[in-house]
Design a protein around this motif. Structure first.
Motif, PDB file in Angstrom:
ATOM      1  N   LEU A  36       0.900  -1.116  -0.077  1.00  0.00           N
ATOM      2  CA  LEU A  36      -0.099   0.190  -0.036  1.00  0.00           C
ATOM      3  C   LEU A  36       0.957   1.215   0.010  1.00  0.00           C
ATOM      4  O   LEU A  36       1.723   1.569   1.005  1.00  0.00           O
ATOM      5  CB  LEU A  36      -1.061  -0.047   1.296  1.00  0.00           C
ATOM      6  N   ILE A  37       0.872   2.061  -0.874  1.00  0.00           N
ATOM      7  CA  ILE A  37       1.508   3.152  -1.159  1.00  0.00           C
ATOM      8  C   ILE A  37       0.827   4.512  -0.615  1.00  0.00           C
ATOM      9  O   ILE A  37      -0.283   4.574  -1.644  1.00  0.00           O
ATOM     10  CB  ILE A  37       1.858   3.466  -2.559  1.00  0.00           C
ATOM     11  N   LEU A  38       1.215   5.437   0.169  1.00  0.00           N
ATOM     12  CA  LEU A  38       0.391   6.308   0.854  1.00  0.00           C
ATOM     13  C   LEU A  38       0.950   7.877   0.419  1.00  0.00           C
ATOM     14  O   LEU A  38       2.145   7.977   0.551  1.00  0.00           O
ATOM     15  CB  LEU A  38       0.330   6.414   2.337  1.00  0.00           C
ATOM     16  N   ILE A  39       0.189   8.620  -0.388  1.00  0.00           N
ATOM     17  CA  ILE A  39       1.117   9.925  -0.711  1.00  0.00           C
ATOM     18  C   ILE A  39       0.522  11.094   0.318  1.00  0.00           C
ATOM     19  O   ILE A  39      -0.668  11.490   0.032  1.00  0.00           O
ATOM     20  CB  ILE A  39       0.354  10.312  -2.084  1.00  0.00           C
ATOM     21  N   ASP A  40       1.138  11.264   1.311  1.00  0.00           N
ATOM     22  CA  ASP A  40       0.925  12.261   2.194  1.00  0.00           C
ATOM     23  C   ASP A  40      -0.407  11.943   2.874  1.00  0.00           C
ATOM     24  O   ASP A  40      -1.191  13.063   3.250  1.00  0.00           O
ATOM     25  CB  ASP A  40       0.963  13.543   2.016  1.00  0.00           C
TER      26      ASP A  40
ATOM     27  N   TRP B 175      -3.182   9.136   9.069  1.00  0.00           N
ATOM     28  CA  TRP B 175      -4.020   8.220   9.909  1.00  0.00           C
ATOM     29  C   TRP B 175      -5.316   8.871  10.375  1.00  0.00           C
ATOM     30  O   TRP B 175      -5.124   9.686  11.365  1.00  0.00           O
ATOM     31  CB  TRP B 175      -3.129   7.398  10.799  1.00  0.00           C
ATOM     32  N   GLN B 176      -6.398   8.338  10.208  1.00  0.00           N
ATOM     33  CA  GLN B 176      -7.586   8.992  10.902  1.00  0.00           C
ATOM     34  C   GLN B 176      -7.949   8.325  11.998  1.00  0.00           C
ATOM     35  O   GLN B 176      -8.374   7.222  12.143  1.00  0.00           O
ATOM     36  CB  GLN B 176      -8.736   8.854   9.731  1.00  0.00           C
TER      37      GLN B 176
ATOM     38  N   GLY C 265      -7.222  -0.956  13.378  1.00  0.00           N
ATOM     39  CA  GLY C 265      -6.778  -2.198  13.011  1.00  0.00           C
ATOM     40  C   GLY C 265      -5.313  -2.081  12.245  1.00  0.00           C
ATOM     41  O   GLY C 265      -4.768  -1.102  12.225  1.00  0.00           O
ATOM     42  N   THR C 266      -5.015  -3.272  11.729  1.00  0.00           N
ATOM     43  CA  THR C 266      -3.635  -3.393  10.985  1.00  0.00           C
ATOM     44  C   THR C 266      -3.988  -4.095   9.512  1.00  0.00           C
ATOM     45  O   THR C 266      -5.046  -4.714   9.232  1.00  0.00           O
ATOM     46  CB  THR C 266      -2.829  -4.331  11.733  1.00  0.00           C
ATOM     47  N   ILE C 267      -2.745  -3.992   8.877  1.00  0.00           N
ATOM     48  CA  ILE C 267      -2.979  -4.971   7.450  1.00  0.00           C
ATOM     49  C   ILE C 267      -1.716  -5.556   7.473  1.00  0.00           C
ATOM     50  O   ILE C 267      -0.806  -5.252   8.028  1.00  0.00           O
ATOM     51  CB  ILE C 267      -3.393  -4.108   6.217  1.00  0.00           C
TER      52      ILE C 267
ATOM     53  N   ALA D  93       0.169   0.344  11.663  1.00  0.00           N
ATOM     54  CA  ALA D  93      -0.921  -0.130  10.955  1.00  0.00           C
ATOM     55  C   ALA D  93      -0.440  -1.350  10.115  1.00  0.00           C
ATOM     56  O   ALA D  93      -1.314  -1.977   9.499  1.00  0.00           O
ATOM     57  CB  ALA D  93      -1.161   1.027  10.258  1.00  0.00           C
ATOM     58  N   THR D  94       0.609  -1.746  10.168  1.00  0.00           N
ATOM     59  CA  THR D  94       1.102  -2.970   9.070  1.00  0.00           C
ATOM     60  C   THR D  94       1.728  -4.007  10.287  1.00  0.00           C
ATOM     61  O   THR D  94       2.748  -3.542  10.825  1.00  0.00           O
ATOM     62  CB  THR D  94       1.988  -2.644   8.090  1.00  0.00           C
ATOM     63  N   THR D  95       1.649  -5.263   9.895  1.00  0.00           N
ATOM     64  CA  THR D  95       2.417  -6.395  10.515  1.00  0.00           C
ATOM     65  C   THR D  95       3.508  -6.680   9.615  1.00  0.00           C
ATOM     66  O   THR D  95       4.159  -7.655   9.921  1.00  0.00           O
ATOM     67  CB  THR D  95       1.551  -7.525  10.566  1.00  0.00           C
TER      68      THR D  95
END
Length: 415
Positions: free
Chosen positions: A284-288, A291-292, A344-346, A373-375
């Motif tokens: 998963l690539i996040l652009i700026d 986290w909510q 949760g996590t992914i 948020a990631t394992t």
């Protein structure tokens, strides 16, 4: 000579050298010309001993240059215009004929609807004559001119179509059918690259439009297929996006998702849904994206966010108009993201690209929440420009290069 067009820094001499490498081309010069809407387009002028088909030159350049460096227009001259001093007279270079630039035979409109569409296209793009088989983006269309086009279609023809419909159709003949008889699109995601490579599924920022990723798709140089989606204003949007991803992916490859700003938060929810279905999402690539951790749907935040997004789209205050449908989509997306709480996590790897203007303190805080948020692996990169400018001039090219490097070295891009 160097110019900037649609976020790309382009060496005109490099294009000229590639044209001169064609066995029939004796002289070549490439310039950037402004159309009626103020957008810059590349125009190639060349001299050859015999007629050279424009399609042949496009293919020749596309073999070694990225798509954004292939000129929109081509003009064959008997000789280059010169000044009294024997130097190239750039001011004397003729304006390109759009039908020649497109490299297609002109096809006249065959109905009143097509004739009206031609009139609107020529008004938006500032060129003509336009045939019903000419492609919008080959004629110099950009994301902003596409939004202008859809606003006029809505106002003057009552066409209820989306930017994704335009990307899929691209010609007036296809758009005429879409606008008059198509009630819903066949697929939620549209392939902006058309390269038949491994898919990268992209979720839009709060503007809600898939065309946000058009320039990025061109910059990827067919290394990966950029599939982008508009915002879905339905309660079961996560389920619909997940179904569409599985339809496109076909289960043959690990799945890759990307989201810009709020699109990252939406993408995180989709990854969770796909993993609940026992699907393998590699990255998963996040652009700026931020986290909510709690709902931020306060009236003050909502009002500020809507005003800022509308400004970025150029709406009002002398800017472009956008259709009522687009405005409603923006507002619905703001309502959704304002009430969303990520939990949760992914299992997928997370890659966060932060804006260049994010403070050190905020970068640490944001990284801490996404890391938790990631394992699997978490990677962080500092991008260029402010939050709203990362895909705009002058920062877009550097951020696209960063993405290309990320995709090239990550195992997610290896077949």
């Amino acid at each position: 000579h160097q110019v900037k067009i649609r976020g790309y820094r382009i060496e005109l001499g490099e294009i000229e050298n590639r044209l001169l490498a064609h066995e029939l081309v004796k002289e070549a010069v490439v310039v950037a010309r402004e159309d009626a809407s103020g957008d810059k387009q590349l125009c190639a002028y060349y001299v050859a001993d015999e007629a050279v088909e424009i399609g042949e030159l496009r293919t020749h350049l596309a073999a070694t240059l990225p798509e954004y460096m292939v000129p929109t227009f081509f003009v064959q001259l008997e000789q280059m215009p010169l000044t009294s001093n024997g130097k190239l007279d750039r001011k004397a270079l003729p304006a390109p004929d759009i039908t020649m630039g497109a490299g297609r035979m002109y096809v006249a409109p065959g109905s009143e609807v097509e004739a009206k569409l031609v009139e609107i296209w020529e008004g938006v793009l500032g060129v003509g004559p336009i045939g019903v088989e000419d492609h919008f983006f080959e004629l110099g269309g950009t994301s902003l001119s596409a939004i202008r086009l859809l606003a006029r279609l809505s106002q003057e023809l009552d066409f209820n179509i989306t930017l994704k419909d335009l990307v899929q159709s691209q010609t007036i003949s296809a758009l005429a059918t879409t606008g008059t008889g198509k009630s819903e699109v066949e697929s939620i995601f549209v392939d902006l690259s058309r390269s038949k490579q491994r898919p990268l599924f992209c979720l839009p920022p709060v503007g809600g439009f898939s065309i946000t990723y058009q320039a990025m798709a061109e910059h990827m140089e067919s290394k990966i297929s950029v599939y982008a989606a508009d915002y879905i204003a339905d309660e079961d949007r996560v389920m619909k996006y997940s179904d569409a991803i599985l339809t496109v992916n076909g289960g043959s490859e690990p799945i890759i998702l990307m989201g810009y700003s709020a699109g990252g938060n939406l993408a995180f929810e989709i990854v969770q849904e796909l993993e609940r279905r026992d699907q393998f999402v590699s990255d998963l690539i996040l652009i700026d994206s931020e986290w909510q951790s709690k709902a931020s749907g306060l009236w003050g935040w909502r009002r500020f966010a809507e005003k800022r997004v509308m400004q970025e789209l150029g709406y009002g205050d002398g800017g472009i108009d956008i259709s009522a449908q687009m405005q409603e989509s923006v507002r619905d997306y703001l309502d959704y993201i304002g009430s969303l709480v990520n939990t949760g996590t992914i299992n997928a790897n997370i890659h966060l690209i932060t804006s260049g203007e994010l403070s050190h303190r905020d970068r640490i805080r944001r990284g801490k929440t996404w890391r938790a948020a990631t394992t699997s692996q978490y990677n962080e990169y500092q991008g260029f420009g402010g939050h709203f400018q990362m895909f705009n001039l002058p920062y877009a090219t550097r951020n696209f290069e960063l993405l290309k490097t990320l995709l090239s070295f990550a195992t997610l891009c290896k077949k």
